[in-house]
Design a protein around this motif. Structure first.
Motif, mmCIF file in Angstrom:
data_model
loop_
_atom_site.group_PDB
_atom_site.id
_atom_site.type_symbol
_atom_site.label_atom_id
_atom_site.label_comp_id
_atom_site.label_asym_id
_atom_site.label_seq_id
_atom_site.Cartn_x
_atom_site.Cartn_y
_atom_site.Cartn_z
ATOM 1 N N MET A 16 0.828 -1.202 0.000
ATOM 2 C CA MET A 16 0.000 0.000 0.000
ATOM 3 C C MET A 16 0.868 1.260 0.000
ATOM 4 O O MET A 16 1.875 1.320 0.676
ATOM 5 C CB MET A 16 -0.886 0.007 1.248
ATOM 6 C CG MET A 16 -2.015 0.993 1.135
ATOM 7 S SD MET A 16 -2.992 1.030 2.642
ATOM 8 C CE MET A 16 -1.938 1.957 3.708
ATOM 9 N N GLU A 17 0.442 2.234 -0.746
ATOM 10 C CA GLU A 17 1.178 3.494 -0.807
ATOM 11 C C GLU A 17 0.900 4.309 0.452
ATOM 12 O O GLU A 17 -0.242 4.423 0.891
ATOM 13 C CB GLU A 17 0.706 4.315 -2.020
ATOM 14 C CG GLU A 17 1.089 3.723 -3.365
ATOM 15 C CD GLU A 17 2.577 3.839 -3.621
ATOM 16 O OE1 GLU A 17 3.224 4.704 -3.004
ATOM 17 O OE2 GLU A 17 3.092 3.057 -4.442
ATOM 18 N N THR A 18 1.935 4.898 1.015
ATOM 19 C CA THR A 18 1.753 5.731 2.197
ATOM 20 C C THR A 18 1.188 7.092 1.800
ATOM 21 O O THR A 18 0.451 7.719 2.534
ATOM 22 C CB THR A 18 3.097 5.943 2.915
ATOM 23 O OG1 THR A 18 3.725 4.679 3.019
ATOM 24 C CG2 THR A 18 2.904 6.540 4.281
ATOM 25 N N PHE A 19 1.579 7.531 0.611
ATOM 26 C CA PHE A 19 1.135 8.851 0.176
ATOM 27 C C PHE A 19 0.471 8.755 -1.182
ATOM 28 O O PHE A 19 0.557 7.742 -1.864
ATOM 29 C CB PHE A 19 2.310 9.821 0.119
ATOM 30 C CG PHE A 19 2.813 10.141 1.478
ATOM 31 C CD1 PHE A 19 2.074 10.950 2.311
ATOM 32 C CD2 PHE A 19 3.997 9.603 1.937
ATOM 33 C CE1 PHE A 19 2.508 11.227 3.590
ATOM 34 C CE2 PHE A 19 4.436 9.872 3.218
ATOM 35 C CZ PHE A 19 3.684 10.688 4.041
ATOM 36 N N SER A 20 -0.163 9.836 -1.578
ATOM 37 C CA SER A 20 -0.875 9.832 -2.842
ATOM 38 C C SER A 20 0.108 9.809 -4.009
ATOM 39 O O SER A 20 1.295 10.107 -3.850
ATOM 40 C CB SER A 20 -1.759 11.072 -2.929
ATOM 41 O OG SER A 20 -0.944 12.212 -3.031
ATOM 42 N N LEU A 21 -0.389 9.451 -5.165
ATOM 43 C CA LEU A 21 0.430 9.369 -6.373
ATOM 44 C C LEU A 21 1.108 10.692 -6.700
ATOM 45 O O LEU A 21 2.269 10.715 -7.090
ATOM 46 C CB LEU A 21 -0.447 8.954 -7.565
ATOM 47 C CG LEU A 21 -0.791 7.468 -7.625
ATOM 48 C CD1 LEU A 21 -1.723 7.211 -8.801
ATOM 49 C CD2 LEU A 21 0.486 6.641 -7.758
ATOM 50 N N THR A 22 0.385 11.801 -6.532
ATOM 51 C CA THR A 22 0.982 13.094 -6.890
ATOM 52 C C THR A 22 2.155 13.421 -5.975
ATOM 53 O O THR A 22 3.154 13.970 -6.412
ATOM 54 C CB THR A 22 -0.049 14.249 -6.835
ATOM 55 O OG1 THR A 22 -0.725 14.184 -5.594
ATOM 56 C CG2 THR A 22 -1.050 14.177 -7.963
ATOM 57 N N ILE A 23 2.050 13.056 -4.701
ATOM 58 C CA ILE A 23 3.155 13.316 -3.775
ATOM 59 C C ILE A 23 4.356 12.446 -4.155
ATOM 60 O O ILE A 23 5.482 12.927 -4.241
ATOM 61 C CB ILE A 23 2.732 13.072 -2.308
ATOM 62 C CG1 ILE A 23 1.639 14.067 -1.910
ATOM 63 C CG2 ILE A 23 3.925 13.183 -1.372
ATOM 64 C CD1 ILE A 23 1.145 13.911 -0.486
ATOM 65 N N ASN A 24 4.102 11.174 -4.430
ATOM 66 C CA ASN A 24 5.200 10.286 -4.829
ATOM 67 C C ASN A 24 5.847 10.747 -6.132
ATOM 68 O O ASN A 24 7.059 10.648 -6.310
ATOM 69 C CB ASN A 24 4.698 8.844 -4.970
ATOM 70 C CG ASN A 24 4.469 8.207 -3.606
ATOM 71 O OD1 ASN A 24 5.211 8.473 -2.669
ATOM 72 N ND2 ASN A 24 3.442 7.406 -3.494
ATOM 73 N N LYS A 25 5.023 11.260 -7.047
ATOM 74 C CA LYS A 25 5.537 11.764 -8.324
ATOM 75 C C LYS A 25 6.515 12.916 -8.056
ATOM 76 O O LYS A 25 7.619 12.953 -8.612
ATOM 77 C CB LYS A 25 4.356 12.245 -9.175
ATOM 78 C CG LYS A 25 4.705 12.874 -10.507
ATOM 79 C CD LYS A 25 4.676 11.834 -11.596
ATOM 80 C CE LYS A 25 5.401 12.225 -12.859
ATOM 81 N NZ LYS A 25 5.304 13.596 -13.284
ATOM 82 N N LEU A 26 6.116 13.841 -7.187
ATOM 83 C CA LEU A 26 6.982 14.990 -6.886
ATOM 84 C C LEU A 26 8.277 14.522 -6.228
ATOM 85 O O LEU A 26 9.369 14.991 -6.575
ATOM 86 C CB LEU A 26 6.237 15.993 -5.993
ATOM 87 C CG LEU A 26 7.037 17.214 -5.524
ATOM 88 C CD1 LEU A 26 7.691 17.944 -6.688
ATOM 89 C CD2 LEU A 26 6.143 18.178 -4.745
ATOM 90 N N ILE A 27 8.177 13.551 -5.307
ATOM 91 C CA ILE A 27 9.392 13.031 -4.657
ATOM 92 C C ILE A 27 10.314 12.406 -5.711
ATOM 93 O O ILE A 27 11.525 12.636 -5.705
ATOM 94 C CB ILE A 27 9.025 12.020 -3.533
ATOM 95 C CG1 ILE A 27 8.311 12.753 -2.398
ATOM 96 C CG2 ILE A 27 10.272 11.300 -3.004
ATOM 97 C CD1 ILE A 27 7.765 11.856 -1.289
ATOM 98 N N GLU A 28 9.738 11.652 -6.646
ATOM 99 C CA GLU A 28 10.549 11.023 -7.700
ATOM 100 C C GLU A 28 11.237 12.072 -8.571
ATOM 101 O O GLU A 28 12.405 11.930 -8.927
ATOM 102 C CB GLU A 28 9.679 10.109 -8.584
ATOM 103 C CG GLU A 28 9.246 8.816 -7.915
ATOM 104 C CD GLU A 28 10.404 8.045 -7.301
ATOM 105 O OE1 GLU A 28 11.419 7.869 -7.999
ATOM 106 O OE2 GLU A 28 10.302 7.654 -6.114
ATOM 107 N N GLU A 29 10.511 13.135 -8.922
ATOM 108 C CA GLU A 29 11.097 14.194 -9.763
ATOM 109 C C GLU A 29 12.239 14.890 -9.021
ATOM 110 O O GLU A 29 13.272 15.213 -9.602
ATOM 111 C CB GLU A 29 10.035 15.225 -10.175
ATOM 112 C CG GLU A 29 8.976 14.709 -11.139
ATOM 113 C CD GLU A 29 9.548 14.279 -12.485
ATOM 114 O OE1 GLU A 29 10.585 14.812 -12.906
ATOM 115 O OE2 GLU A 29 8.950 13.367 -13.109
#
Lengths: 200, 200
Positions: free
Chosen positions: B1-14
């Motif tokens: 399960m993801e701890t955070f939403s997709l948009t937050i993970n996307k920003l962390i990845e960028e």
């Protein structure tokens, strides 16, 4: 005379506003973004805007989330009898990574700090009390940092949560795994001695 | 399960794509941008987009600039008989900050590195040769880093610039100001001894 154009200096200034990013790092990040494929920089800018637009605070635990309630609060797999109280949303990532804890969280968004003017009203404490009134929570784990402010916050929470007659625990303080005892500060060693556990 | 939403993970990845920013830093920057006034994040995003759109390489010295030729190349106050050759645009900031150098620059955009597959064609060397053909340059200062790659680049440039019969210099290698000689590596001390200057 300016060495670089206004737009470059603007970007460096904006990057410098981020804590932990100083002048040199801001310059390096700026030139990295300008030298790479434009897609790298534009994707980052778009991700910032999107994250800002789509992120809200969970109305139950105050974690940052794209949906309300957040995925942890909405999950049917979590143990709803435990609430782990943390300072900031990113503390949840660290605890989730252990894979051990299956309960819920509550994000305070800071610690009590008279010096910084942060009192109980600035933290999400009343939201925590509301959760205790509602359903069957049997344990509150206080996972604020073992700093002066984190300890003060844990102490304050213990006082105001007493009346709910539930178990209140504090994450263990002791030697970090892999530490050489010669290099660990004496306060940590003292806490590790105090908190020693039976092995036989 | 993801701890955070997709948009937050996307920003962390960028954010993690930026060199020197690891997972932890990316998380902290991400949450900083999400917790602060939206203006902070949106201004940063706008500055990135604007810098990307308005920044070009100077057609003379290959510095990053908002105008062509760049402010240094276009200035009437600079000493056009000297060209200081640097690896990256941000090296210019460091040299300009000393306030001592009034000549022009030439940005190579890297160093020779057979391991990374960077040959002379990948660097802005032919542009440098073109500048020497044109007007009255009397000195080339090689200010690449004193690393294996930086030294190799300086050596290569010395070889191909020989034919222009101009003065070619290398920035001095030696002890950094304020250094304790006990803590300086022996290669630096050896270079400092070799490069010693007369004082009496």
């Amino acid at each position: 005379m300016e060495t670089f154009s206004l737009t470059i200096n603007k970007l460096i200034e904006e990057l410098k506003k981020i804590p932990t990013i100083g002048r040199k790092s801001a310059q390096r990040i700026c030139f990295y973004l300008l030298k790479k494929d434009p897609k790298v920089a534009l994707d980052l800018a778009a991700a910032i805007v999107e994250a800002r637009e789509k992120t809200i605070l969970c109305s139950i635990c105050y974690n940052l989330t794209g949906q309300d309630p957040c995925e942890i609060c909405a999950s049917k797999q979590r143990d709803t009898t435990k609430i782990c109280v943390v300072e900031e949303p990113f503390n949840i990532i660290s605890i989730e990574r252990t894979g051990l804890y299956k309960g819920l969280y509550h994000v305070l968004h800071g610690n009590l700090s008279p010096i910084k003017g942060v009192g109980p009203e600035e933290l999400k404490i009343s939201g925590l009390q509301k959760r205790l009134g509602g359903y069957s929570v049997s344990e509150i784990i206080l996972a604020t940092s073992p700093t002066t402010e984190g300890n003060a916050t844990a102490h304050y929470l213990t006082e105001i949560l007493k009346k709910y007659k539930i178990r209140i625990t504090r994450i263990a303080l002791g030697l970090p795994i892999g530490a050489d005892i010669d290099y660990v500060d004496s306060v940590t060693i003292a806490r590790a001695m105090e908190g020693r556990t039976e092995i036989l």
